[in-house]
Scaffold this active site. Structure first.
Site, PDB file in Angstrom:
ATOM      1  N   LYS A  47       0.775  -1.242  -0.018  1.00 45.51           N
ATOM      2  CA  LYS A  47       0.115   0.247  -0.045  1.00 45.51           C
ATOM      3  C   LYS A  47       0.936   1.477  -0.084  1.00 45.51           C
ATOM      4  CE  LYS A  47      -2.915  -2.590   3.175  1.00 45.51           C
ATOM      5  NZ  LYS A  47      -3.341  -2.656   4.768  1.00 45.51           N
ATOM      6  N   GLY A  48       2.052   1.240   0.577  1.00 40.43           N
ATOM      7  CA  GLY A  48       3.115   2.083   0.680  1.00 40.43           C
ATOM      8  C   GLY A  48       3.089   2.924  -0.264  1.00 40.43           C
ATOM      9  N   ASP A 104       7.653   2.236  -2.586  1.00 38.41           N
ATOM     10  CA  ASP A 104       8.031   3.281  -1.555  1.00 38.41           C
ATOM     11  C   ASP A 104       9.483   3.138  -1.124  1.00 38.41           C
ATOM     12  OD1 ASP A 104       7.629   0.603  -0.419  1.00 38.41           O
ATOM     13  OD2 ASP A 104       5.949   1.156   0.947  1.00 38.41           O
ATOM     14  N   ASP A 107      14.769  -1.983   1.046  1.00 43.90           N
ATOM     15  CA  ASP A 107      15.320  -2.315   2.222  1.00 43.90           C
ATOM     16  C   ASP A 107      16.420  -3.382   1.607  1.00 43.90           C
ATOM     17  OD1 ASP A 107      16.384  -2.642   4.720  1.00 43.90           O
ATOM     18  OD2 ASP A 107      14.406  -3.356   5.628  1.00 43.90           O
ATOM     19  N   PHE A 156      14.526   2.986  10.557  1.00 41.98           N
ATOM     20  CA  PHE A 156      13.155   2.349   9.985  1.00 41.98           C
ATOM     21  C   PHE A 156      12.447   3.843   9.993  1.00 41.98           C
ATOM     22  CE2 PHE A 156       8.804   0.941  10.272  1.00 41.98           C
ATOM     23  CZ  PHE A 156       8.778  -0.417   9.315  1.00 41.98           C
TER      24      PHE A 156
HETATM   25  P1  IMP Z   1      12.608  -5.350   1.227  1.00 43.47           P
HETATM   26  O1  IMP Z   1      12.127  -6.680   0.555  1.00 43.47           O
HETATM   27  O2  IMP Z   1      13.578  -5.822   2.578  1.00 43.47           O
HETATM   28  O3  IMP Z   1      13.376  -4.598   0.292  1.00 43.47           O
HETATM   29  O4  IMP Z   1      11.413  -4.555   2.035  1.00 43.47           O
HETATM   30  C1  IMP Z   1      10.512  -3.744   1.270  1.00 43.47           C
HETATM   31  C2  IMP Z   1       9.240  -3.442   1.944  1.00 43.47           C
HETATM   32  O5  IMP Z   1       9.491  -3.468   3.240  1.00 43.47           O
HETATM   33  C3  IMP Z   1       8.855  -2.202   1.661  1.00 43.47           C
HETATM   34  O6  IMP Z   1       7.963  -1.931   0.559  1.00 43.47           O
HETATM   35  C4  IMP Z   1       8.087  -1.686   2.966  1.00 43.47           C
HETATM   36  O7  IMP Z   1       6.737  -2.305   2.900  1.00 43.47           O
HETATM   37  C5  IMP Z   1       8.813  -2.392   3.992  1.00 43.47           C
HETATM   38  N1  IMP Z   1       9.757  -1.595   4.623  1.00 43.47           N
HETATM   39  C6  IMP Z   1      11.148  -1.630   4.658  1.00 43.47           C
HETATM   40  N2  IMP Z   1      11.785  -0.723   5.278  1.00 43.47           N
HETATM   41  C7  IMP Z   1      10.786   0.077   5.742  1.00 43.47           C
HETATM   42  C8  IMP Z   1      10.639   1.345   6.563  1.00 43.47           C
HETATM   43  O8  IMP Z   1      11.856   1.933   7.030  1.00 43.47           O
HETATM   44  N3  IMP Z   1       9.653   1.877   7.092  1.00 43.47           N
HETATM   45  C9  IMP Z   1       8.454   1.123   6.558  1.00 43.47           C
HETATM   46  N4  IMP Z   1       8.398   0.064   5.675  1.00 43.47           N
HETATM   47  C10 IMP Z   1       9.693  -0.422   5.427  1.00 43.47           C
END
Ligand code: IMP
Ligand code: MG
Length: 186
Positions: A47-48, A104, A107, A156
């Site tokens: 949703k972000g 959005d 990470d 975060f």
């Molecule tokens: P990844 O697969 O580890 O790259 O995670 C990506 C997803 O994790 C993003 O689309 C967010 O939904 C969530 N996410 C990662 N870091 C943050 C943060 O600092 N704040 C809020 N959501 C996050």
């Protein structure tokens, strides 16, 4: 002002409303220049990315369509575990379309890697990524993100679509989440 602004969990403001607006407009100009004469399909990751995407597309003087996908990575509220699953797929067939994925925040990059592999198999004419935030921990996938809003440290963050346990998406700026709310080790 809503109560979320007063929440003690919301720490230091990392990116202000003004800075978000300016950077989104810059990204819009950059994207518009590169896609001139082409029709773009923006794929938002729910949703972000909805908030960012809504602002970004209003900076694009192009014909553009939107569609959405919802993806879950199993794990706790603040940690993505790497197992990715499609909860809602696209409505549109993206074959021969110019697709720009709007994310959005990246990470670990696991969500993005999965998504790109999946979308590439559907034979779009082109496939690029625009992410509002890329964390340091995403260094391995950084080069696959064509448009980056802000490179940020591994903290975060919440606001402007980003949540912690579904809260704080409605903050108009992006702030660091207070450490005391995070589980051990984050
Ligand atoms: P990844 O697969 O580890 O790259 O995670 C990506 C997803 O994790 C993003 O689309 C967010 O939904 C969530 N996410 C990662 N870091 C943050 C943060 O600092 N704040 C809020 N959501 C996050
Ligand atoms: Mg989330």
């Amino acid at each position: 002002m809503n109560d979320a602004h007063l929440d003690p969990g919301v720490g230091e403001v990392l990116v202000s409303e003004e800075q978000l607006r300016e950077r989104v407009a810059e990204l819009g100009r950059e994207i518009a220049a590169e896609y001139e004469g082409r029709e773009l399909l923006l794929v938002g990751v729910l949703k972000g990315a909805v908030f960012f995407m809504a602002d970004l597309m209003r900076e694009l003087p192009l014909f553009c369509e939107v569609d959405f996908m919802a993806i879950s990575s199993y794990g706790s509220a603040t940690d993505s575990s790497g197992v990715v699953r499609i909860l809602k797929d696209l409505d549109i067939n993206i074959e021969d379309r110019h697709v720009l994925v709007v994310e959005d925040i990246i990470d670990s990059g696991l969500t993005l890697s999965y998504l790109m592999r999946n979308l590439r198999s559907r034979a779009p004419a082109s496939l690029e990524v625009c992410a509002l935030f890329v964390k340091e921990s995403a260094h391995k996938v950084r080069k696959t993100v064509r448009y980056v809003g802000f490179d940020i440290a591994d903290r975060f963050v919440v606001g402007y679509g980003l949540d912690f346990a579904e809260r704080y998406r409605n903050l108009p700026y992006v702030a660091v989440l207070d450490d005391s709310l995070l589980p051990e080790g984050m």
